[in-house]
Design an enzyme around this catalytic site. Structure first.
Site, PDB file in Angstrom:
ATOM      1  N   GLY A  93      20.463  15.794  52.522  1.00 27.18           N
ATOM      2  CA  GLY A  93      20.982  15.284  53.788  1.00 27.18           C
ATOM      3  C   GLY A  93      20.188  15.866  54.929  1.00 27.18           C
ATOM      4  N   ARG A  94      20.384  17.180  55.145  1.00 30.50           N
ATOM      5  CA  ARG A  94      19.648  17.904  56.192  1.00 30.50           C
ATOM      6  C   ARG A  94      18.130  17.728  56.036  1.00 30.50           C
ATOM      7  NH1 ARG A  94      21.398  23.185  58.035  1.00 30.50           N
ATOM      8  NH2 ARG A  94      22.672  23.200  56.148  1.00 30.50           N
ATOM      9  N   CYS A 104      33.242  27.030  78.810  1.00 32.16           N
ATOM     10  CA  CYS A 104      33.924  28.289  79.156  1.00 32.16           C
ATOM     11  C   CYS A 104      34.134  29.126  77.893  1.00 32.16           C
ATOM     12  CB  CYS A 104      35.252  27.992  79.849  1.00 32.16           C
ATOM     13  SG  CYS A 104      35.049  27.159  81.423  1.00 32.16           S
ATOM     14  N   TYR A 150      24.211  18.006  61.183  1.00 34.24           N
ATOM     15  CA  TYR A 150      25.375  18.859  61.479  1.00 34.24           C
ATOM     16  C   TYR A 150      25.477  19.259  62.954  1.00 34.24           C
ATOM     17  CZ  TYR A 150      25.226  19.075  56.429  1.00 34.24           C
ATOM     18  OH  TYR A 150      25.180  18.733  55.106  1.00 34.24           O
TER      19      TYR A 150
END
Length: 496
Positions: A328-329, A420, A450
């Site tokens: 995938g990656r 924040c 991702y």
């Protein structure tokens, strides 16, 4: 002359000789600097992209995605041709999925691995055949299992004995046969460069291959599942599956896992007089996020894994099952960079022990032989809402000044987001030109996997869009959200 290294920088991060250079393994093949020094993909400059789509923005090279997909298919088919006639390559949709990418996957001859009902819906909307799909996950709902069976998915990867019973029950209710693979934990855990060939059972995924002496039979959960699947009339047991980790650079872990699963498969076939025709060796192949990462070419990984499968099957005297893998990656990660606009900047002074790699005159030495060092914070218009990996996994990324070239001196910088949250860090440590200013564009490579998939609306920030670039033209493949999109889900804000 290369500037002195800032002692606040991690050991692996060197001062670049040329801040305008692009480290090729981190980028799509059609990313370069144009004659004006501006970053461009497929001939399209980042200024044009910002003007058309705004920032932050995920920018994907379609030709690069397709080329990487083909490389995996070709490399593994070639390496395994004499063993099992080739390999089924399942693109791991969890890394990044939309209907356009699902269509690319099918057009390049790959199959698609999904992990939820939503991902199945994307595949269905994209027009993919159910036979080309797999369904993963450790806690599939009845609705997801039912949907998969009604779509006639090619395989459901079962993760536990409970789930096996659930799949069998639903299949029987629907008068269907569920094609099942069993996900096993082979006791091999791989994480980047480290391989621990010992038990790694303390995780939520998979069926243990370790013998359970607490049971009467003294067999493993994996064998118990094999026996149960064989005896379930509504289950067709296709074979075994494993996944040993992610962002892996060496083939060793895959080789150990392949040998262990083949030996287990052989033992099960002999003991239960069955044929288990398929074996999935998972994914997890690493990419370059920083200049020190060393990803292996698909051909090298394929040949190493094929050698182990070939020799193990020969030693056992068995015919190799059909092999499948799940990159995938390694396909989508480097195809994409995130484009940000710089906002505020500030420099902080940090006291640190004197070090041999810092000139005492750089920022001054105090009486205790400590040095006061500078680290610059560069804020961008995105952050952890579009890249959660640094805060989740302490992941390292890199960045370059994208809107122009610069001859300014390197300055150790930390690229941070607008949220924040003190952990809202996009790139923890990178050398950027000293003259980076508000309005400049930065590009962070390796964000295809991702990042969009894990994106959130923290602080009610709308998630960015994704554009695909090809032949000098860009098109939205995922529209960026608007504030109206966010308010439309807030039932107190919805107006008739």
């Amino acid at each position: 002359m290369v500037a002195s290294k800032n002692a606040l920088a991690p050991e692996w991060l060197d001062v670049p000789e040329d801040l305008n250079a692009l480290h090729a393994p981190m980028w799509a093949q059609d990313v370069e600097r144009n004659n004006d020094g501006e970053l461009a993909v497929g001939g399209l400059s980042v200024a044009e992209l910002q003007q058309q789509f705004g920032t932050p923005l995920f920018v994907m090279s379609e030709p690069d995605f397709r080329a990487r997909a083909r490389d995996f298919k070709t490399a593994f088919d070639t390496a395994f041709e004499d063993i099992c006639g080739g390999v089924d390559v399942y693109y791991a949709g969890k890394s990044f999925l939309c209907t356009t990418v699902a269509q690319w996957v099918a057009e390049e001859g790959l199959r698609l691995d999904t992990c939820s009902g939503g991902e199945l819906a994307v595949a269905q909307r994209a027009g993919l055949e159910g036979s080309q799909l797999g369904l993963h996950g450790n806690n599939k709902s009845r609705a997801e299992i039912t949907r998969a069976l009604e779509m006639n998915v090619g395989r459901i990867v079962v993760d536990s004995l409970d789930e096996l019973e659930r799949v069998a029950e639903i299949a029987q209710e629907l008068n269907r046969t569920a094609k099942v693979m069993l996900r096993l934990t082979p006791g091999v855990h791989a994480h980047t460069h480290e391989f621990i060939a010992t038990a790694h059972e303390d995780q939520k995924f998979g069926l243990s291959m370790a013998e359970d002496t607490s049971t009467t039979a003294g067999i493993s959960a994996a064998e118990e599942a094999v026996a149960a699947a064989i005896n379930a009339p509504s289950i067709e047991l296709l074979g075994l599956h494993c996944h040993i980790g992610s962002q892996i650079f060496e083939a060793t872990g895959f080789e150990i896992a392949a040998e262990k699963l083949l030996r287990f498969l052989d033992a099960m076939q002999r003991k239960y007089s069955v044929v288990l025709p398929e074996l999935d060796l998972g994914g997890g192949y690493g990419i370059a996020y920083t200049p020190v990462d060393t990803p292996r070419p698909a051909t090298e990984i394929a040949q190493a894994m094929a050698a182990v499968v070939r020799s193990t099957c020969s030693a056992l005297g068995i015919t190799s099952p059909r092999i499948s893998i799940e990159p995938g990656r390694a396909i989508v990660g480097s195809t994409t960079f995130t484009l940000y606009e710089v906002g505020t900047r500030k420099t902080v002074r940090v006291e640190a022990p004197a070090s041999s790699n810092v000139s005492p005159t750089e920022d001054g030495v105090d009486a205790q032989q400590n040095v006061t060092l500078a680290r610059r914070y560069v804020s961008v218009d995105g952050g952890m809402s579009d890249n959660a990996r640094p805060v989740l996994y302490d992941a390292d990324y890199s960045a370059v000044l994208a809107s122009r070239a610069s001859s300014a001196a390197p300055s150790l910088s930390r690229v941070v987001g607008k949220h924040c949250e003190s952990g809202d860090i996009v790139v923890r440590d990178v050398y950027l030109p000293e003259d980076v200013a508000a309005g400049d564009l930065l590009a962070v490579p390796g964000t295809g996997a991702y990042c969009w998939a894990l994106a959130s609306n923290y602080n009610y920030v709308a998630r960015p869009g994704v554009v695909a670039v090809r032949d000098g033209a860009a098109r939205l493949i995922v529209r960026g959200e608007t504030e109206e999109d966010l308010l439309n889900r807030d039932m107190g804000a919805v107006r008739d």
